[in-house]
Design a protein around this motif. Structure first.
Motif, PDB file in Angstrom:
ATOM      1  N   THR A  30      28.920  22.823 -24.519  1.00 12.14           N
ATOM      2  CA  THR A  30      30.052  23.530 -23.904  1.00 12.14           C
ATOM      3  C   THR A  30      31.013  22.534 -23.278  1.00 12.14           C
ATOM      4  N   LEU A  31      32.298  22.763 -23.487  1.00 12.85           N
ATOM      5  CA  LEU A  31      33.341  21.933 -22.889  1.00 12.85           C
ATOM      6  C   LEU A  31      34.413  22.846 -22.307  1.00 12.85           C
ATOM      7  N   VAL A  32      34.836  22.559 -21.087  1.00 12.77           N
ATOM      8  CA  VAL A  32      35.852  23.352 -20.398  1.00 12.77           C
ATOM      9  C   VAL A  32      37.009  22.441 -20.018  1.00 12.77           C
ATOM     10  N   ILE A  33      38.233  22.907 -20.242  1.00  8.56           N
ATOM     11  CA  ILE A  33      39.423  22.196 -19.779  1.00  8.56           C
ATOM     12  C   ILE A  33      40.260  23.178 -18.962  1.00  8.56           C
ATOM     13  N   ASN A  34      40.571  22.790 -17.726  1.00  9.27           N
ATOM     14  CA  ASN A  34      41.355  23.638 -16.834  1.00  9.27           C
ATOM     15  C   ASN A  34      42.733  23.014 -16.615  1.00  9.27           C
ATOM     16  N   PHE A  35      43.786  23.818 -16.846  1.00  7.76           N
ATOM     17  CA  PHE A  35      45.167  23.366 -16.702  1.00  7.76           C
ATOM     18  C   PHE A  35      45.774  24.034 -15.474  1.00  7.76           C
ATOM     19  N   ASP A  36      46.310  23.240 -14.557  1.00  4.72           N
ATOM     20  CA  ASP A  36      46.851  23.834 -13.327  1.00  4.72           C
ATOM     21  C   ASP A  36      48.021  23.008 -12.803  1.00  4.72           C
ATOM     22  N   THR A  37      49.194  23.605 -12.753  1.00  8.69           N
ATOM     23  CA  THR A  37      50.383  23.030 -12.130  1.00  8.69           C
ATOM     24  C   THR A  37      50.795  21.727 -12.816  1.00  8.69           C
ATOM     25  N   LEU A  38      51.537  21.882 -13.901  1.00  6.50           N
ATOM     26  CA  LEU A  38      51.898  20.746 -14.753  1.00  6.50           C
ATOM     27  C   LEU A  38      53.413  20.573 -14.846  1.00  6.50           C
ATOM     28  N   GLY A  39      54.149  21.017 -13.825  1.00  7.69           N
ATOM     29  CA  GLY A  39      55.602  21.061 -13.934  1.00  7.69           C
ATOM     30  C   GLY A  39      56.374  19.959 -13.271  1.00  7.69           C
ATOM     31  N   ALA A  40      55.705  18.952 -12.679  1.00  6.31           N
ATOM     32  CA  ALA A  40      56.427  17.843 -12.046  1.00  6.31           C
ATOM     33  C   ALA A  40      55.437  16.737 -11.721  1.00  6.31           C
ATOM     34  N   GLY A  41      55.883  15.488 -11.858  1.00  3.04           N
ATOM     35  CA  GLY A  41      55.012  14.357 -11.576  1.00  3.04           C
ATOM     36  C   GLY A  41      54.401  13.785 -12.841  1.00  3.04           C
ATOM     37  N   LYS A  42      53.240  13.169 -12.707  1.00  5.06           N
ATOM     38  CA  LYS A  42      52.542  12.553 -13.834  1.00  5.06           C
ATOM     39  C   LYS A  42      51.227  13.286 -14.079  1.00  5.06           C
ATOM     40  N   LEU A  43      50.893  13.479 -15.356  1.00  7.59           N
ATOM     41  CA  LEU A  43      49.637  14.141 -15.674  1.00  7.59           C
ATOM     42  C   LEU A  43      48.478  13.380 -15.032  1.00  7.59           C
ATOM     43  N   THR A  44      47.605  14.108 -14.371  1.00 10.38           N
ATOM     44  CA  THR A  44      46.517  13.505 -13.598  1.00 10.38           C
ATOM     45  C   THR A  44      45.176  14.092 -14.004  1.00 10.38           C
ATOM     46  N   ILE A  45      44.236  13.208 -14.281  1.00 12.11           N
ATOM     47  CA  ILE A  45      42.839  13.604 -14.505  1.00 12.11           C
ATOM     48  C   ILE A  45      42.161  13.610 -13.143  1.00 12.11           C
ATOM     49  N   ILE A  46      41.696  14.764 -12.731  1.00 11.64           N
ATOM     50  CA  ILE A  46      41.096  14.886 -11.407  1.00 11.64           C
ATOM     51  C   ILE A  46      39.656  14.390 -11.429  1.00 11.64           C
ATOM     52  N   GLU A  47      39.345  13.471 -10.516  1.00 15.00           N
ATOM     53  CA  GLU A  47      37.989  12.942 -10.435  1.00 15.00           C
ATOM     54  C   GLU A  47      37.247  13.430  -9.190  1.00 15.00           C
TER      55      GLU A  47
ATOM     56  N   ARG B  64      51.544   7.484 -19.326  1.00 11.37           N
ATOM     57  CA  ARG B  64      51.847   8.915 -19.248  1.00 11.37           C
ATOM     58  C   ARG B  64      50.854   9.670 -18.372  1.00 11.37           C
ATOM     59  N   THR B  65      49.762   9.028 -18.030  1.00 14.96           N
ATOM     60  CA  THR B  65      48.678   9.706 -17.317  1.00 14.96           C
ATOM     61  C   THR B  65      48.129   8.812 -16.215  1.00 14.96           C
ATOM     62  N   GLN B  66      47.354   9.426 -15.341  1.00 11.22           N
ATOM     63  CA  GLN B  66      46.696   8.703 -14.262  1.00 11.22           C
ATOM     64  C   GLN B  66      45.424   9.445 -13.861  1.00 11.22           C
ATOM     65  N   VAL B  67      44.609   8.794 -13.058  1.00 12.84           N
ATOM     66  CA  VAL B  67      43.404   9.409 -12.493  1.00 12.84           C
ATOM     67  C   VAL B  67      43.660   9.600 -11.008  1.00 12.84           C
ATOM     68  N   GLY B  68      43.254  10.746 -10.460  1.00 13.00           N
ATOM     69  CA  GLY B  68      43.527  10.987  -9.051  1.00 13.00           C
ATOM     70  C   GLY B  68      42.578  11.989  -8.426  1.00 13.00           C
ATOM     71  N   GLN B  69      42.821  12.264  -7.159  1.00 12.70           N
ATOM     72  CA  GLN B  69      42.052  13.234  -6.383  1.00 12.70           C
ATOM     73  C   GLN B  69      42.997  14.290  -5.833  1.00 12.70           C
ATOM     74  N   TRP B  70      42.415  15.448  -5.510  1.00  8.99           N
ATOM     75  CA  TRP B  70      43.209  16.548  -4.959  1.00  8.99           C
ATOM     76  C   TRP B  70      42.378  17.261  -3.900  1.00  8.99           C
ATOM     77  N   HIS B  71      42.827  17.173  -2.666  1.00  8.45           N
ATOM     78  CA  HIS B  71      42.070  17.768  -1.564  1.00  8.45           C
ATOM     79  C   HIS B  71      42.862  18.841  -0.835  1.00  8.45           C
ATOM     80  N   THR B  72      43.935  19.329  -1.469  1.00  7.51           N
ATOM     81  CA  THR B  72      44.686  20.452  -0.919  1.00  7.51           C
ATOM     82  C   THR B  72      44.234  21.696  -1.666  1.00  7.51           C
ATOM     83  N   ALA B  73      43.281  22.420  -1.091  1.00 12.71           N
ATOM     84  CA  ALA B  73      42.616  23.536  -1.794  1.00 12.71           C
ATOM     85  C   ALA B  73      41.867  22.993  -3.001  1.00 12.71           C
ATOM     86  N   ASP B  74      41.669  23.825  -4.040  1.00 10.54           N
ATOM     87  CA  ASP B  74      40.862  23.387  -5.178  1.00 10.54           C
ATOM     88  C   ASP B  74      41.310  24.099  -6.433  1.00 10.54           C
TER      89      ASP B  74
END
Length: 344
Positions: A226-243, A273-283
């Motif tokens: 099984t593989l899941v890909i979740n897309f959320d809020t892609l309208g500004a900035g740089k595409l980010t892989i959440i770690e 075109r992409t980066q790796v990042g974290q997101w701690h404002t909600a989930d």
């Protein structure tokens, strides 16, 4: 469509949590039972704001929401198809001052402070009933009551003034990316792969639609297939892989899907075109997959400050979109799927 019960927005949950604390603290001089109530609402808030299931999401008023699901089954028989789930939430959020650029930067810290004050409020209630530290403990209880009332006002004032956001970036872009990725992969004729698009509701309430979807279907899935890909809020900035996400508890995306994506962005096609990042404002909706150890890749777009521009704001409209992160997300998701399939 799969239906479930949920509060209509997080405004209801904020009022229940903070209102429950206020009433419980006000009742401390009346009855020692109030100590238990303060502790109960603190526990509900602790779980909710650490992105765990909290019973507060069952409090009134409830309404019926729907996850919208599209399926393209693979042609291999015998139930041995691999499972690909492409997700995005389609609900929009109430306008909130807490998500302004300045507040976004301090969102996690403000949550931690609020949770800490809730724990201290429970201790204060216990000390007051025990008659310790008077009259200062009573003054402290009043101070906590004023703080929680202020938090309820600030957290919901934007909604009462402006209503709901348009949601162009958060999360029409995610819905478009999930559908576009599904369409590409469907045309690729992946004979032994079931493709499922899941558009969830009540994400802005606390990822509730995704929670019910995972609870309903997780026993059907073979984690290794099984593989899941979740897309959320892609309208500004740089595409980010959440770690990593999380408030107090770190939620780490240590899985095969994220590993493949991190390898791919080192290649020429995605470099810059992409980066790796974290997101701690909600989930994200993906939190429930992480908690159930199901491989999930979470994609969003972040600016140079690690923020999502215009989320939960009135100017989250189509005219302010930059579609490049969304287009990159589709390209990367497609590449991740093909790499995963070739390795399985």
């Amino acid at each position: 469509m799969e239906s479930f019960q949920t509060p209509k927005s997080y405004v209801t949950i904020v009022y229940w949590l903070l209102g429950g604390l206020l009433v419980s603290l006000a009742l401390v001089p009346v009855s020692g039972v109030a100590i238990g109530l303060v502790g109960y609402f603190t526990l509900l808030a602790w779980r909710y704001f650490n992105w765990q299931y909290s019973f507060i999401t069952k409090f009134p008023a409830q309404h019926t929401a729907h996850n919208v699901i599209g399926r393209w089954p693979g042609r291999q028989e015998g139930g041995k198809n691999r499972k690909l789930i492409l997700m995005a939430h389609y609900d929009t959020a109430p306008v909130s001052l807490l998500y302004s650029p300045k507040q976004q930067a301090n969102f996690r810290l403000s949550l931690i402070i609020s949770l800490g004050f809730m724990v201290l409020a429970a201790l204060t209630a216990l000390l007051e009933v025990a008659g310790v530290g008077q009259p200062y403990i009573t003054y402290l209880r009043y101070g906590f009551m004023i703080y929680f009332a202020g938090q309820a006002f600030v957290g919901t004032m934007g909604y009462w003034r402006k209503g709901y956001t348009n949601g162009a970036s958060d999360n029409a872009t995610g819905v478009a990316a999930a559908l576009a990725t599904a369409d590409r992969l469907r045309q690729a004729n992946l004979a032994d792969t079931d493709i499922e698009v899941v558009l969830t509701s009540a994400e802005e309430v606390g990822m509730i639609g995704a929670y019910y979807y995972v609870q309903a279907h997780k026993k059907e899935w073979n984690r290794a297939q099984t593989l899941v890909i979740n897309f959320d809020t892609l309208g500004a900035g740089k595409l980010t892989i959440i770690e990593q996400t999380g408030t107090l508890e770190p939620i780490r995306y240590n899985n095969v899907a994220t590993q493949i994506a991190r390898q791919l962005i080192e290649k020429e096609a995605f470099r810059g075109r992409t980066q790796v990042g974290q997101w701690h404002t909600a989930d994200f909706d993906s939190v429930w997959f992480v908690r159930n150890r199901i491989p999930v890749l979470a994609l969003c777009a972040l600016d140079a400050n690690g923020q999502m521009p215009r989320i939960h704001q009135p100017d989250d409209t189509f005219g302010n979109l930059d579609l490049r992160p969304m287009e990159t997300a589709v390209d990367l998701a497609e590449a991740v799927v093909h790499e995963w399939l070739s390795a399985n």
